[in-house]
Design an enzyme around this catalytic site. Structure first.
Site, PDB file in Angstrom:
ATOM      1  N   ASP A 339       0.855  -1.181   0.000  1.00 54.63           N
ATOM      2  CA  ASP A 339       0.000   0.000   0.000  1.00 54.63           C
ATOM      3  C   ASP A 339       0.898   1.241   0.000  1.00 54.63           C
ATOM      4  O   ASP A 339       2.106   1.155   0.234  1.00 54.63           O
ATOM      5  CB  ASP A 339      -0.939  -0.022   1.210  1.00 54.63           C
ATOM      6  CG  ASP A 339      -2.174   0.856   1.000  1.00 54.63           C
ATOM      7  OD1 ASP A 339      -2.178   1.673   0.065  1.00 54.63           O
ATOM      8  OD2 ASP A 339      -3.136   0.724   1.776  1.00 54.63           O
ATOM      9  N   GLU A 538     -10.165   7.420   4.396  1.00 55.10           N
ATOM     10  CA  GLU A 538      -9.094   6.919   5.260  1.00 55.10           C
ATOM     11  C   GLU A 538      -9.118   7.586   6.636  1.00 55.10           C
ATOM     12  O   GLU A 538     -10.172   7.912   7.165  1.00 55.10           O
ATOM     13  CB  GLU A 538      -7.743   7.044   4.554  1.00 55.10           C
ATOM     14  CG  GLU A 538      -7.731   6.173   3.277  1.00 55.10           C
ATOM     15  CD  GLU A 538      -6.390   6.062   2.622  1.00 55.10           C
ATOM     16  OE1 GLU A 538      -5.435   5.691   3.317  1.00 55.10           O
ATOM     17  OE2 GLU A 538      -6.285   6.310   1.404  1.00 55.10           O
TER      18      GLU A 538
END
Ligand code: BGC
Ligand code: BGC
Length: 843
Positions: A339, A538
């Site tokens: 990621d 997020e």
């Protein structure tokens, strides 16, 4: 001492926060015997043994094709070391040009949530195809013999970075729709729209099983219930990639899918994004890995490592889980992608230097802006032998295998592939109809007092609330921009707002719809109030509790009710929130999640046909439990003391008794916000203020305090309100500082996303001496403007890191230091989003 510390660490991480233990497990209970040779620091602590045999044994359905294996081996043998290293690095298109991608033999690029061709997030879809061509040409080279690169994108609810694309409900809404086969059609449409823009790969589905709804990514998960997540994984993966071992598999018009984020992203303590997952090995397997089983059985070709950690170790460095479990036992036969600079968070790593992640099993580094440094350090590590050539070869081979499987070498120029450039397919009627069906199915009716819904024929309806006609609010995060902010109606040419949908349907049944106000002197028969959370993504969406705080919507609803007008609440949110006051203030309450581009789907269920009968029933059922109190963060059916307001699976149909009664409204929430460091003259982030000088320190418990050597004295003073600021006076006798001390935090993820430190201060009088502000050991001077005026200093956290600051394990979150003599007033210190790429102080 060491014993106790070890015991405590182990217990805390192992403690099954099965229940609404709500928060951190507090009292350690006797722990299991410790493994030998364990270090006493959380970062290096050996995890309890992971036994791969305890995990599901899966064999990929994708047959190994001997021709592909042979070709991959041939290619690998022909590659130089530079070409191999380039193959395993994935930069972001904002930080690399096609020419550089060619020169560095880059194997893949991505567009992050805030990256788009020409830097235009709301640009022309045709630009995507053109840039895909440019990258393809650069990677295949003059003679076309090079290995084409893969372009990955976050098409997480439709091809959601593209203007005009079909935007499906976010996963939380699809979870409520509970129609797994619908997922296959959604996957197919998303793949086709991706193909229109010439890209190859989506970072979806998110298979998180969110356990704590404070998590800002809750809406990216289908459900808190592993069984629901599992039931969605296969059809979605098959929709995207096509069914394994059939002609549709990775055929033109299909794309690679990514199961993410492996593993435990939804289980972090406090619901903190990128945090520490609180689970035993069994819970990790039974809850968090549930969705991976069907995804892998469907032949998902890639998996993304999670930012989160388990037992104090970041997943990007967790060999036992990535290599032994995911690849070895669970049969991932494509490759593991990292990621966004996630490798940089592994102990001992930097975003530009991290052999550990490759050695642990990450095959492709996502290195958006760090790619060049990472390329160079990785080359060096292979040359020096830190990275064995076999491991590099293995990673490259896995990537090549996937490229060959999808026929990437023969697909040719992106713009010449099937569907490429057929811009009419973006948001086509056929695609939108499926999204609209998904919206209608996702609505969950929580209350319908007196059968106020459906909206009957010939009614005059007032439609209001800040979500009524706001495309940005109904599409949420990961839409055109990373946070989903800055979007307007014009950015969605193929879409209907909720108001537009209702207006059409109400008009069709002989009624009238009004936006925000009624004609002079007229009263509506009914009001629909659409409101909810503003977009986020997020960790920026992490919140301290589940209280829906804006007062305006409930006040508006109450005023309408007092005027005798029945009120229908349509709530837009990325998670269940404590909305007792809003539920009380409405006659009917609909949880509509983040429905996406098709506001018409809301109207399909809310508005009756001409005959007064519903045109569609409510079939949505909660895939997340709805809280009874704002502090029910971790509210899941496996809890011993499970006590929701509306349980998992709840949802009314038309004709069902929809009375809720009056709900209590008087809960206090006291969780502090972790991004406020100093405000109102007090410490934030759950920490305390400490003064330090000459080896002595003093915790601040009173209004006035001093370092033991008297060098720095703190008192309170007023800016706007009584004692809302701190006054710091250095007498010039020694260096002294004020720190905010809190529970240890790793601020690297904040740094990653351009979060900055901001200090609002004033030099009370002109002085020779200056104060500085520091994070992690690096500091910048607080510039002295005009004495007597307040200034705000801002610096990205990366600026501190660039100056050598270590952000990984901070207990002193920030320090203000000087030798003096001077007098400084500090009004506020906090962590806040700052502009990406803004220069660092002094540059
Ligand atoms: C997110 C991923 C996403 C990636 C690329 C990360 O910050 O965690 O879900 O795929 O960025 O945008
Ligand atoms: C990117 C996102 C990424 C995030 C992570 C953003 O700038 O656009 O794709 O997920 O940073 O830190």
């Amino acid at each position: 001492m060491t014993m106790t510390l070890k015991g405590l660490l182990l217990t805390t991480s192992l403690a099954a926060c099965l229940s609404a233990c709500g928060e951190e497990p507090s009292t350690p209970t006797p722990s299991e015997p410790e493994p030998q040779g364990q270090a006493a620091s959380a970062e290096t602590a050996e995890a309890p043994m992971v036994n791969p045999e305890n995990w599901p044994k899966i064999t990929s359905p994708v047959d190994r094709d001997p021709a592909i294996e042979e070709e991959a081996a041939r290619l690998l043998a022909s590659m130089s070391l530079e070409e191999k290293v380039g193959q395993i690095i994935q930069p972001d298109i904002a930080s690399i040009t096609p020419e550089e991608a060619g020169a560095y033999h880059i194997g893949s690029v991505l567009n992050g949530g805030n990256s788009a061709p020409k830097g235009e997030l709301r640009g022309d879809p045709g630009d995507w195809v053109a840039l895909a061509d440019a990258f393809w040409r650069a990677s295949t080279g003059e003679d076309g013999s090079g290995i084409p690169l893969l372009w990955g994108t976050d098409a997480v609810h439709g091809h959601s970075n593209i203007v005009g694309a079909t935007i499906f409900p976010h996963n939380i809404g699809l979870g409520a729709a509970n129609d797994p086969e619908l997922m296959r059609r959604i996957g197919e449409i998303t793949a086709k729209e991706i193909a229109v823009t010439g890209l190859d790969w989506t970072f979806a589905p998110t298979l998180a099983v969110p356990q704590d709804d404070r998590w800002g990514r809750t809406y990216e998960g289908y459900s808190e219930d592993p069984a629901i997540v599992a039931s969605f994984a296969r059809p979605l993966v098959e929709g995207l990639q096509g069914r394994a071992n059939t002609d549709e598999f990775l055929a033109p018009g299909r794309v690679l899918s990514t199961a993410k984020h492996f593993v435990g992203d939804g289980g972090t303590r406090g619901g903190t994004d990128q945090g520490e997952t609180v689970a035993t090995e069994e819970e990790l397997r039974d809850i968090h890995v549930a969705g991976y089983v069907p995804a892998l059985e469907a032949g998902v070709q890639t998996a993304m490592a999670s930012f989160s950690s388990w037992n104090g170790r970041k997943m990007h460095g967790y060999k036992e889980l990535l290599t032994d479990v995911l690849v070895g036992q669970m049969g991932l036969d494509g490759f593991v992608v990292g990621d966004w600079n996630g490798h940089g968070q592994v102990a001992g790593c930097e975003a530009t230097d991290c052999p550990q992640a490759l050695l642990a099993g990450v095959d492709m580094y996502m290195a958006p802006d760090s790619w060049k440094g990472l390329y160079e350090s990785t080359l060096r590590h292979v040359e020096e032998g830190t990275i064995p050539m076999e491991r590099l070869d293995e990673a490259v081979l896995r990537i090549l295998r996937v490229k060959l499987r999808m026929g990437l070498m023969e697909r040719g120029l992106p713009s010449e592939r099937p569907f490429a450039g057929e811009l009419d397919l973006l948001g086509s009627d056929e695609h939108r109809a499926v999204a609209r069906e998904a919206v209608a199915k996702s609505l969950v009716l929580l209350k319908n007092e007196g059968g106020v819904l459906p909206i009957r024929p010939r009614q005059r309806v007032l439609i209001t609330g800040d979500g009524a006609n706001d495309m940005g609010k109904q599409t949420g995060g990961w839409t055109l921009s990373w946070q989903g902010d800055g979007n307007s109606r014009e950015d969605f040419p193929n879409a209907d707002t909720i108001f537009e949908g209702l207006e059409g349907a109400i008009g069709a049944s002989g009624g009238e719809a009004y936006l925000d106000e009624m004609p002079e002197g007229e009263e509506p028969d009914l009001a629909v109030v659409v409101f909810g959370e503003d977009p986020y993504a997020e960790f920026r969406g992490d919140r301290p509790n589940l209280d829906f705080t804006p007062e305006e919507p409930q006040a508006r609803m109450r005023a309408l009710k007092e005027a005798g007008i029945p009120v229908v609440a349509v709530f837009l949110s990325g998670r269940p929130l404590w909305t007792n006051p809003e539920i009380n203030a409405s006659d009917a309450f609909v949880a509509a999640w983040l429905p996406g581009s098709e506001g018409g789907g809301v109207a399909d269920v809310l508005v009756a046909g001409e005959d007064g009968e519903p045109r569609a029933d409510f079939t949505g059922r909660l895939s997340f439990s709805w809280p009874k109190r704002p502090d029910q963060f971790r509210l899941n059916p496996q809890d011993e003391d499970y006590d929701p307001l509306f349980a998992l699976g709840y949802g009314l149909s038309y004709g069902e008794e929809g009375t809720v009664g009056t709900l209590p409204e008087d809960y206090e929430t006291s969780e502090s916000d972790s991004n406020t460091l100093i405000a109102d003259g007090a410490p934030g982030a759950g920490g305390e203020l400490v003064l330090l000088s000459g080896g002595g320190e003093r915790r601040i418990t009173d209004a006035v305090a001093e370092t033991p050597n008297g060098a720095l004295r703190l008192s309170r003073t007023d800016r706007y309100a009584q004692e809302d600021s701190l006054r710091l006076v250095w007498d010039g006798s020694a260096t002294a500082r004020l720190v905010l001390r809190a529970e240890e935090r790793d601020l690297r993820r904040e740094a990653n996303a351009d979060i900055g430190l901001s200090v609002t201060y004033r030099y009370d009088e002109a002085s020779e001496a200056e104060a500085s502000v520091g994070v992690g050991g690096a500091s910048f001077p607080l510039p002295m403007g005009e004495a007597g005026g307040f200034e705000t200093f801002q610096a990205r956290l990366t600026c501190f890191a660039d100056e050598g600051g270590d952000l990984s394990a901070l207990t002193d979150l920030m320090a203000i230091e000087s030798q003096g003599p001077l007098s400084l007033t500090v009004y506020e210190v906090g962590l806040a989003p700052s502009e990406g790429g803004a220069p660092c102080p002094g540059q």
